[in-house]
Scaffold this active site. Sequence first.
Site, PDB file in Angstrom:
ATOM      1  N   CYS A 119       0.824  -1.225   0.000  1.00  0.00           N
ATOM      2  CA  CYS A 119       0.000   0.000   0.000  1.00  0.00           C
ATOM      3  C   CYS A 119       0.854   1.270   0.000  1.00  0.00           C
ATOM      4  CB  CYS A 119      -0.931   0.012   1.205  1.00  0.00           C
ATOM      5  SG  CYS A 119      -1.970  -1.442   1.250  1.00  0.00           S
ATOM      6  N   HIS A 265      -4.028   6.844   1.617  1.00  0.00           N
ATOM      7  CA  HIS A 265      -4.262   5.561   0.947  1.00  0.00           C
ATOM      8  C   HIS A 265      -5.698   5.124   1.243  1.00  0.00           C
ATOM      9  CE1 HIS A 265      -4.253   1.423  -0.081  1.00  0.00           C
ATOM     10  NE2 HIS A 265      -4.162   0.997   1.165  1.00  0.00           N
ATOM     11  N   ASN A 295     -10.109  -0.954  -2.155  1.00  0.00           N
ATOM     12  CA  ASN A 295      -8.696  -0.729  -1.849  1.00  0.00           C
ATOM     13  C   ASN A 295      -7.867  -1.278  -3.011  1.00  0.00           C
ATOM     14  OD1 ASN A 295      -6.071  -0.875  -0.890  1.00  0.00           O
ATOM     15  ND2 ASN A 295      -6.625  -1.669   1.121  1.00  0.00           N
TER      16      ASN A 295
END
Length: 338
Positions: A119, A265, A295
Site C-alpha cells: 500500500c 491511501h 482498496n
Amino acid sequence: MTMSMPTRRTIITGTGHYVPPRIVTNQDLEKLMDTSDEWIRERSGIRERHHVDGGVGTSDLAIEASRRAMAAAGVEPSSIDFVIAATLSPDHYFPGIGVLVQAKLGLGTTGALDVRNQCSGFLYALSAADQYIRAGTYKRILLVAAEVQSTNLDFSDKGRDMSVLFGDGAGAVILEPGTEDDGRGILSTHLYADGNFISDLWMEKPCPADNPTFQKAFFDEGRFFPRMEGRRVFVNACQRMPEAIRAGLEQNGLAIEDIDALIPHQANDRISLMVAKGLKIPVEKVIRNIDRFGNTTAASIPIALDEAVRSGRIKRGDLVALTAFGSGYTWASAFIRW
Ligand code: UT7
C-alpha cells in the site's frame, strides 16, 4: 556577490489512471458469500470495485494508466528515460512488471525498477523517483502503480473480510525536473517500516524456504490467499498515517491549515476519516474515492490524485499531502506543492 542556486524540485507533469471496465457491486458479492451491502458500506465505505476479466494482467492496467499520464504530460513514450513500477501483484512471480511496462511501451533498453512496498508502494517509488530527478540521473520518469488482486481473493465466507475490500486498478505519474524556481514540486518524502508485523497483512505462500515451494496442502489450506489481522492493521493505520504527515509538516515548516488536499491511501473510509480527525483537518480537504474503487493497494493514491487533478479539486499552487500505510508494515508521507 554570490548567487544562490535556485531550488529545482521534482514536479509531476502528468497523471493518469485506468480501471478495468467490469464493476462488481456489494450486491454481486452477496451472491458469492455471507455478506451484505450494509456491512460492507458501514465497515469500509465501499459500494463497488472493478475486477479484471480473464487474460488481463497487472501490466495491462499499468500500460493504460501510463499512456494516460503521458498524454496528460504531453510526452511521447520514447522520451521516458526510466521506469518505476510498484505492485504487490505482478503478472509473474518474477520478473516484476517494470520490464513488461518498459517492453510494451517500446522503450528499448531503458531501465526499469520494481518497488515492493504494497500500500505504501507509490510513495516509496515517488521518493526514489524524486532522488533520481534531483540528482540529475534521469530527466523524465514514468512511475506506475498497478494491481490485479481480484484473481487471488477467497470469495468464500472464510475470506469475506478481505475479498470485499480489494479492487483492481492502476495509476501513473510522469516526473521531471521543474524548470522554474516557482516553489512547485515534491517538498519531502518520509518513509517508514516495521517488519515485526509482516504476518498482520501478508500472502504467506509461496515461500521458497518450503521445499518444494508450491505444495497442494498449502493450496488446500488457503495459504496462497492474502490474509489480514484487520483490527490491528486498522489501529496502526490510524496512528501511523497522521505521524507521517506530521513529520512532513515539521520538516517543511508548515501547519495543518496549509494543506489544501490530503490523499490518504484508500484502505477503508473509516480509516480516512480517523486520519482526518487525528490531524484535525477538515474532512472536505480529504480526497476519498474508496466507495467506487475499493482498496487498490499501491494504485490507490495515484488513482485518487489523478481524479482530483482532472476534476480541478487540486489546482496549481495547492499544497497536497499524501500518506499511506499497509503490509510490511510500511508507511509514508509525501508533500507536493502542485
Ligand atoms: O490496505 C492495507 C491496509 N488495510 C487496512 O487498513 C484495512 C484495515 N482493517 C479494516 O479495514 C477493518 O478491520 C475491516 C474492514 C477488515 C473489518 O472491519 P471491523 O470493523 O474491524 O470488523 P471485524 O474484523 O472486527 O469483524 C466484525 C464482524 C466479525 O463477526 P463477529 O466475529 O463479530 O461475529 C466478522 O466475522 O464482522 C464479520 N465480517 C463480515 N461480515 C459480513 C468480516 N467480514 C465480513 C463481511 N461481511 N465481508
